[in-house]
Design a protein around this motif. Structure first.
Motif, PDB file in Angstrom:
ATOM      1  N   LEU A   1      31.351  38.170  44.853  1.00  0.00           N
ATOM      2  CA  LEU A   1      31.156  36.955  44.069  1.00  0.00           C
ATOM      3  C   LEU A   1      29.848  37.032  43.304  1.00  0.00           C
ATOM      4  N   SER A   2      29.781  36.337  42.183  1.00  0.00           N
ATOM      5  CA  SER A   2      28.507  36.224  41.470  1.00  0.00           C
ATOM      6  C   SER A   2      27.520  35.486  42.366  1.00  0.00           C
ATOM      7  N   LYS A   3      26.222  35.682  42.129  1.00  0.00           N
ATOM      8  CA  LYS A   3      25.189  35.076  42.987  1.00  0.00           C
ATOM      9  C   LYS A   3      25.339  33.558  43.108  1.00  0.00           C
ATOM     10  N   ASN A   4      25.785  32.904  42.044  1.00  0.00           N
ATOM     11  CA  ASN A   4      25.936  31.450  42.107  1.00  0.00           C
ATOM     12  C   ASN A   4      27.346  31.027  42.555  1.00  0.00           C
ATOM     13  N   HIS A   5      28.145  31.994  42.983  1.00  0.00           N
ATOM     14  CA  HIS A   5      29.482  31.754  43.557  1.00  0.00           C
ATOM     15  C   HIS A   5      30.464  31.107  42.590  1.00  0.00           C
ATOM     16  N   ASP A   6      30.290  31.301  41.299  1.00  0.00           N
ATOM     17  CA  ASP A   6      31.193  30.648  40.354  1.00  0.00           C
ATOM     18  C   ASP A   6      32.313  31.550  39.836  1.00  0.00           C
ATOM     19  N   ARG A   7      32.297  32.844  40.215  1.00  0.00           N
ATOM     20  CA  ARG A   7      33.379  33.729  39.780  1.00  0.00           C
ATOM     21  C   ARG A   7      33.502  34.932  40.706  1.00  0.00           C
ATOM     22  N   VAL A   8      34.714  35.474  40.752  1.00  0.00           N
ATOM     23  CA  VAL A   8      34.984  36.697  41.497  1.00  0.00           C
ATOM     24  C   VAL A   8      34.752  37.866  40.547  1.00  0.00           C
ATOM     25  N   ILE A   9      33.880  38.763  40.940  1.00  0.00           N
ATOM     26  CA  ILE A   9      33.588  39.938  40.119  1.00  0.00           C
ATOM     27  C   ILE A   9      34.610  41.039  40.363  1.00  0.00           C
ATOM     28  N   ASP A  10      34.945  41.253  41.646  1.00  0.00           N
ATOM     29  CA  ASP A  10      35.910  42.292  42.006  1.00  0.00           C
ATOM     30  C   ASP A  10      36.352  42.043  43.447  1.00  0.00           C
ATOM     31  N   TYR A  11      37.404  42.715  43.884  1.00  0.00           N
ATOM     32  CA  TYR A  11      37.863  42.577  45.263  1.00  0.00           C
ATOM     33  C   TYR A  11      38.607  43.825  45.685  1.00  0.00           C
ATOM     34  N   ASP A  12      38.667  44.038  47.017  1.00  0.00           N
ATOM     35  CA  ASP A  12      39.344  45.214  47.555  1.00  0.00           C
ATOM     36  C   ASP A  12      39.619  44.984  49.040  1.00  0.00           C
TER      37      ASP A  12
END
Length: 67
Positions: A22-33
């Motif tokens: 997650l971005s530092k401010n928790h407003d978006r998912v950057i990637d997942y696995d």
């Protein structure tokens, strides 16, 4: 830094059971696995600017602690 986030706004069914970055401010998912190590390696130089979080199934409840 304390952030009170509503993850239901950014997490979808495809994130269940996976590690998300997650971005530092928790407003978006950057990637997942499925694998945290692979996720960290894939992010490379971005890894210091993200928060890693394991997403549980949506039918489970859990809480965070500052202990």
């Amino acid at each position: 830094m304390k952030v009170n986030s509503d993850f239901t706004k950014i997490l979808t069914e495809e994130h269940q059971g996976k590690w998300v970055a997650l971005s530092k401010n928790h407003d978006r998912v950057i990637d997942y696995d499925d694998d945290l190590v692979i996720l960290i390696e894939r992010l490379g130089n971005q890894k210091d600017n993200v928060v890693y979080h394991k997403v549980l199934r949506f039918d489970m409840e859990y809480a965070f602690s500052d202990a």
